[in-house]
Design a protein around this motif. Structure first.
Motif, mmCIF file in Angstrom:
data_model
loop_
_atom_site.group_PDB
_atom_site.id
_atom_site.type_symbol
_atom_site.label_atom_id
_atom_site.label_comp_id
_atom_site.label_asym_id
_atom_site.label_seq_id
_atom_site.Cartn_x
_atom_site.Cartn_y
_atom_site.Cartn_z
ATOM 1 N N THR A 1 6.929 -40.693 -27.277
ATOM 2 C CA THR A 1 8.136 -40.911 -27.892
ATOM 3 C C THR A 1 8.307 -39.932 -29.039
ATOM 4 N N TRP A 2 9.407 -39.871 -29.567
ATOM 5 C CA TRP A 2 9.735 -39.161 -30.540
ATOM 6 C C TRP A 2 8.925 -39.089 -31.885
ATOM 7 N N ARG A 3 8.475 -40.436 -31.987
ATOM 8 C CA ARG A 3 7.411 -40.504 -33.037
ATOM 9 C C ARG A 3 6.147 -39.724 -32.809
ATOM 10 N N GLN A 4 5.869 -39.914 -31.781
ATOM 11 C CA GLN A 4 4.391 -39.126 -31.382
ATOM 12 C C GLN A 4 4.828 -37.609 -31.416
ATOM 13 N N ALA A 5 5.778 -37.081 -31.158
ATOM 14 C CA ALA A 5 6.215 -35.665 -31.225
ATOM 15 C C ALA A 5 5.955 -35.318 -32.714
ATOM 16 N N LEU A 6 6.653 -36.328 -33.608
ATOM 17 C CA LEU A 6 6.721 -35.961 -35.286
ATOM 18 C C LEU A 6 5.209 -35.814 -35.532
ATOM 19 N N ALA A 7 4.379 -36.733 -34.934
ATOM 20 C CA ALA A 7 3.071 -36.943 -35.651
ATOM 21 C C ALA A 7 2.303 -35.640 -34.882
ATOM 22 N N TRP A 8 2.581 -35.159 -33.715
ATOM 23 C CA TRP A 8 1.985 -34.025 -33.307
ATOM 24 C C TRP A 8 2.449 -32.846 -34.179
ATOM 25 N N ALA A 9 3.513 -32.738 -34.543
ATOM 26 C CA ALA A 9 3.965 -31.538 -35.276
ATOM 27 C C ALA A 9 3.457 -31.666 -36.860
ATOM 28 N N SER A 10 3.243 -32.897 -37.214
ATOM 29 C CA SER A 10 2.796 -32.911 -38.530
ATOM 30 C C SER A 10 1.042 -32.534 -38.411
ATOM 31 N N TRP A 11 0.557 -32.991 -37.454
ATOM 32 C CA TRP A 11 -0.720 -32.438 -37.153
ATOM 33 C C TRP A 11 -0.824 -30.920 -37.337
ATOM 34 N N ALA A 12 0.031 -30.337 -36.431
ATOM 35 C CA ALA A 12 -0.143 -28.644 -36.285
ATOM 36 C C ALA A 12 0.043 -28.132 -37.478
ATOM 37 N N ILE A 13 1.132 -28.952 -38.504
ATOM 38 C CA ILE A 13 1.123 -28.160 -39.681
ATOM 39 C C ILE A 13 0.116 -28.294 -40.617
ATOM 40 N N THR A 14 -0.339 -29.565 -40.590
ATOM 41 C CA THR A 14 -1.831 -29.662 -41.476
ATOM 42 C C THR A 14 -2.858 -28.903 -41.160
ATOM 43 N N VAL A 15 -3.108 -28.506 -39.937
ATOM 44 C CA VAL A 15 -4.323 -27.633 -39.425
ATOM 45 C C VAL A 15 -3.955 -26.211 -39.800
ATOM 46 N N ALA A 16 -2.634 -25.976 -39.720
ATOM 47 C CA ALA A 16 -2.225 -24.501 -40.309
ATOM 48 C C ALA A 16 -2.360 -24.465 -41.627
ATOM 49 N N LEU A 17 -2.071 -25.296 -42.424
ATOM 50 C CA LEU A 17 -2.250 -25.118 -43.662
ATOM 51 C C LEU A 17 -3.900 -25.291 -44.332
ATOM 52 N N VAL A 18 -4.554 -26.071 -43.690
ATOM 53 C CA VAL A 18 -6.123 -26.056 -43.744
ATOM 54 C C VAL A 18 -6.951 -24.720 -43.560
ATOM 55 N N VAL A 19 -6.112 -24.090 -42.374
ATOM 56 C CA VAL A 19 -6.760 -22.599 -42.112
ATOM 57 C C VAL A 19 -6.430 -21.910 -43.010
ATOM 58 N N GLY A 20 -5.005 -21.752 -43.246
ATOM 59 C CA GLY A 20 -4.707 -20.862 -44.262
ATOM 60 C C GLY A 20 -5.481 -20.905 -45.834
ATOM 61 N N ALA A 21 -5.549 -22.074 -46.149
ATOM 62 C CA ALA A 21 -6.385 -22.186 -47.307
ATOM 63 C C ALA A 21 -7.945 -21.843 -47.145
ATOM 64 N N ILE A 22 -8.535 -22.030 -46.056
ATOM 65 C CA ILE A 22 -9.856 -21.318 -45.847
ATOM 66 C C ILE A 22 -9.798 -19.854 -45.621
ATOM 67 N N VAL A 23 -8.668 -19.182 -45.101
ATOM 68 C CA VAL A 23 -8.578 -17.778 -44.958
ATOM 69 C C VAL A 23 -8.136 -17.182 -46.577
ATOM 70 N N ASP A 24 -7.660 -17.944 -47.288
ATOM 71 C CA ASP A 24 -7.268 -17.327 -48.655
ATOM 72 C C ASP A 24 -8.331 -17.417 -49.534
ATOM 73 N N THR A 25 -9.345 -18.683 -49.248
ATOM 74 C CA THR A 25 -10.538 -18.589 -50.141
ATOM 75 C C THR A 25 -11.431 -17.545 -49.748
ATOM 76 N N ARG A 26 -11.484 -17.408 -48.527
ATOM 77 C CA ARG A 26 -12.661 -16.453 -47.945
ATOM 78 C C ARG A 26 -12.189 -15.077 -48.474
ATOM 79 N N ARG A 27 -10.938 -14.790 -48.474
ATOM 80 C CA ARG A 27 -10.492 -13.401 -49.020
ATOM 81 C C ARG A 27 -10.809 -13.238 -50.439
ATOM 82 N N ALA A 28 -10.507 -14.412 -51.293
ATOM 83 C CA ALA A 28 -10.523 -14.304 -52.654
ATOM 84 C C ALA A 28 -12.068 -14.180 -52.920
#
Length: 84
Positions: free
Chosen positions: A31-58
């Motif tokens: 359903t569209w709710r599941q599609a939104l849940a998957w999109a939210s999960w993808a955004i969350t993973v992208a933010l976590v990976v970005g924070a890890i990369v920024d911390t590693r660079r710092a």
């Protein structure tokens, strides 16, 4: 590296992904709710990976982007990394 693997953001993203995978396994229609849940999960993973990369660079002494949570703390992280 342990601080990244066992970070709460990454663990919560992984458990959220497992929950979404279980919902697909039950045979419910997609359903569209599941599609939104998957999109939210993808955004969350992208933010976590970005924070890890920024911390590693710092930690290596490089300057973090302005929108990074570690911006302004680069010298402190680099100093801590040298003492390990």
């Amino acid at each position: 590296m342990r601080s990244y693997v066992f970070g709460t953001g990454l663990l919560s993203a992984l458990t959220g992904g497992l929950t979404l995978l279980r919902s697909l396994r039950d045979g419910d229609p997609f359903t569209w709710r599941q599609a939104l849940a998957w999109a939210s999960w993808a955004i969350t993973v992208a933010l976590v990976v970005g924070a890890i990369v920024d911390t590693r660079r710092a930690e290596k002494g490089k300057i973090a982007p302005v929108d990074s949570p570690v911006h302004g703390k680069e010298s402190k992280l680099a100093y801590q990394n040298l003492n390990r």
